[in-house]
Scaffold this active site. Structure first.
Site, PDB file in Angstrom:
ATOM      1  N   LEU A 142       0.864  -1.196   0.053  1.00 45.52           N
ATOM      2  CA  LEU A 142       0.178  -0.045   0.012  1.00 45.52           C
ATOM      3  C   LEU A 142       0.862   1.252  -0.110  1.00 45.52           C
ATOM      4  O   LEU A 142       0.212   2.476  -0.053  1.00 45.52           O
ATOM      5  CB  LEU A 142      -0.994   0.022   1.272  1.00 45.52           C
ATOM      6  CG  LEU A 142      -1.990  -1.256   1.328  1.00 45.52           C
ATOM      7  CD1 LEU A 142      -2.923  -1.114   2.446  1.00 45.52           C
ATOM      8  CD2 LEU A 142      -2.694  -1.319  -0.040  1.00 45.52           C
ATOM      9  N   LYS A 143       2.292   1.132  -0.039  1.00 43.61           N
ATOM     10  CA  LYS A 143       3.130   2.349  -0.056  1.00 43.61           C
ATOM     11  C   LYS A 143       2.522   3.337   0.985  1.00 43.61           C
ATOM     12  O   LYS A 143       2.327   4.533   0.513  1.00 43.61           O
ATOM     13  CB  LYS A 143       3.319   2.630  -1.354  1.00 43.61           C
ATOM     14  CG  LYS A 143       3.799   1.599  -2.446  1.00 43.61           C
ATOM     15  CD  LYS A 143       4.109   1.975  -3.841  1.00 43.61           C
ATOM     16  CE  LYS A 143       4.540   1.091  -4.811  1.00 43.61           C
ATOM     17  NZ  LYS A 143       3.733  -0.011  -4.954  1.00 43.61           N
ATOM     18  N   GLY A 201       3.596  -9.952 -11.990  1.00 40.61           N
ATOM     19  CA  GLY A 201       2.106  -9.970 -12.187  1.00 40.61           C
ATOM     20  C   GLY A 201       1.760 -10.572 -13.415  1.00 40.61           C
ATOM     21  O   GLY A 201       1.601 -11.369 -14.083  1.00 40.61           O
TER      22      GLY A 201
END
Length: 249
Positions: free
Chosen positions: A67-68, A213
């Site tokens: 989530l930085k 991903g």
């Protein structure tokens, strides 16, 4: 450098960058015979909240909550506190010294705090546009050094900076590298990530984990691709070990 004892099926962190918890869990169920580490970012977290994280962990997998966190220090501290005692393995923070200090202040013993150095979509041209005169490499090293001094457990950086990070800062921290592409596609020019590398090169450079991903998600045979990536990683580890053995002689 002594290699960390990380199982092969935890070397790849699969990025669950999808729109719904159902889609995410379908991918987890499809892939976790080969991959046991999954990344939950902003998109999926907002769609599924903690339920998705809990479901992934309940299947015996690890989770990187990406989530930085970037806010005033007290808010970041409270945000990290929300992740405690949930079985989260990694959490990412992106900010200055007080923000990083707040993030490590109250984490539990099982969760590792990773400082994001420079996003892999960022390059030298972006540095100039922001009025910075140094190089991306210099900025990564500066931020990583400060993060480790503050008490972060590791950093997120591109594979291109992993080698200088290890050379300058040593082996005793985690390096997680996004922007990983299968060897045949690493230079195809169609990617929004700019500082990219193969899994083998990332490991050779000193990465502990690689984040992948879309190449896996969009593959016609994702499990076969994962096995190929595992082969790359194994080759990288073996070559790095051989280099270390020669240096020790």
């Amino acid at each position: 450098m002594t290699e960390k004892n990380i199982p092969l099926n935890e070397r790849i962190i699969f990025a669950l960058d999808v729109t719904s918890p159902d889609e995410a869990m379908a991918l987890v169920e499809k892939l976790d015979s080969e991959i046991k580490f999954f990344k939950v970012g902003l998109q999926l977290f907002l769609a599924g909240w903690f339920h998705t994280i809990d479901a992934i962990i309940a299947r015996g997998n690890k989770v990187m909550v990406d989530l930085k966190f970037f806010d005033i220090p007290e808010t970041v501290k409270l945000a990290v506190d929300q992740l405690k005692n949930r079985g989260v393995s990694f959490a990412t923070v992106h900010g200055n010294d007080p923000i990083l200090r707040a993030a490590v202040q109250d984490k539990d013993s099982e969760m590792k705090i990773l400082a994001v150095t420079v996003l892999t979509s960022f390059d030298e041209e972006d540095m100039r546009a922001m009025g910075m005169t140094g190089s991306v490499r210099d900025l990564v090293l500066l931020r990583a050094r400060k993060a480790l001094e503050i008490g972060c457990d590791g950093v997120v950086s591109s594979a291109l900076e992993a080698a200088p990070l290890r050379n300058d800062l040593g082996p005793n921290f985690l390096v997680v590298t996004p922007g990983i592409r299968p060897g045949a596609n690493v230079d195809d020019g169609s990617d929004d990530q700019r500082r990219i590398a193969t899994a083998k090169q990332a490991i050779l450079n000193g990465a502990d984990h690689v984040v992948i991903g879309r190449p896996i998600r969009d593959s016609k045979d994702p499990l076969a691709l994962i096995r190929d990536l595992h082969k790359e990683i194994t080759e990288g580890l073996a070559k790095k070990g051989a280099v270390a053995d020669r240096a020790a002689v």
